[in-house]
Design a protein around this motif. Sequence first.
Motif, short mmCIF file in Angstrom:
data_model
loop_
_atom_site.label_atom_id
_atom_site.label_comp_id
_atom_site.label_asym_id
_atom_site.label_seq_id
_atom_site.Cartn_x
_atom_site.Cartn_y
_atom_site.Cartn_z
N TRP A 32 2.83 1.18 -3.45
CA TRP A 32 1.32 2.24 -4.51
C TRP A 32 1.54 3.57 -4.50
N THR A 33 1.25 3.80 -2.85
CA THR A 33 0.65 5.16 -2.98
C THR A 33 2.01 6.42 -3.25
N ASN A 34 3.25 5.98 -2.92
CA ASN A 34 4.78 6.67 -3.37
C ASN A 34 5.03 5.80 -4.70
N LYS A 67 0.82 -1.09 -0.19
CA LYS A 67 0.57 -0.17 -0.08
C LYS A 67 0.87 0.99 -0.18
#
Length: 185
Positions: A95-97, A92
């Motif tokens: 993916w955010t980064n 998670k």
Amino acid sequence: MRKMESGLLKIEALLRAFALGILLLGAILVALDSETEPIIYTIKKKATFKDIDALIALVYVDAAAAGYNLLQLSRCIVYPQIKSKSTESYLKLAWTNFLLDQVITYAQFATNSAALEASMLAITGTRSLQWMKVCNRFTRFCVQIGSALLCGYVASLLMILVSLISAFNLFRFYSPKQFLLLKGR
């Protein structure tokens, strides 16, 4: 694997630190740039970044990108101490980064390109619209804006490299044989 992870994190931190400095330099060069020239005996004209909307946007986007890189730089420094053992929470975060790096990189590059296009009008003028060549009169102003745009493109290149690292950090956990299937599952 841990050694490679640690090395990538150090490279990412170094690239983010350079991008942060260059983005701040570019934003400061544009924001503090002004030049006053006499037009007629007592009438003076002052050129500032507020005269071109694209330069205003450039200052805000460069400052936002610098702030984002500062936050990510702190993550690079703090992350090794609080590393989670859960692959799901790491994915998670990865993916955010990855997505945020892409958005910031594209936004910064697009804003810099729009400012370059607007600046080219200041250099060349447009006879059909009766716009005069601003850089003939405000030379120092134009040189400083050009330097800021160069800083912006260097920062864009650094952010592209950071985006490549974040993409590697994300997609190394997925199987190369089956689309978006985690390794080991």
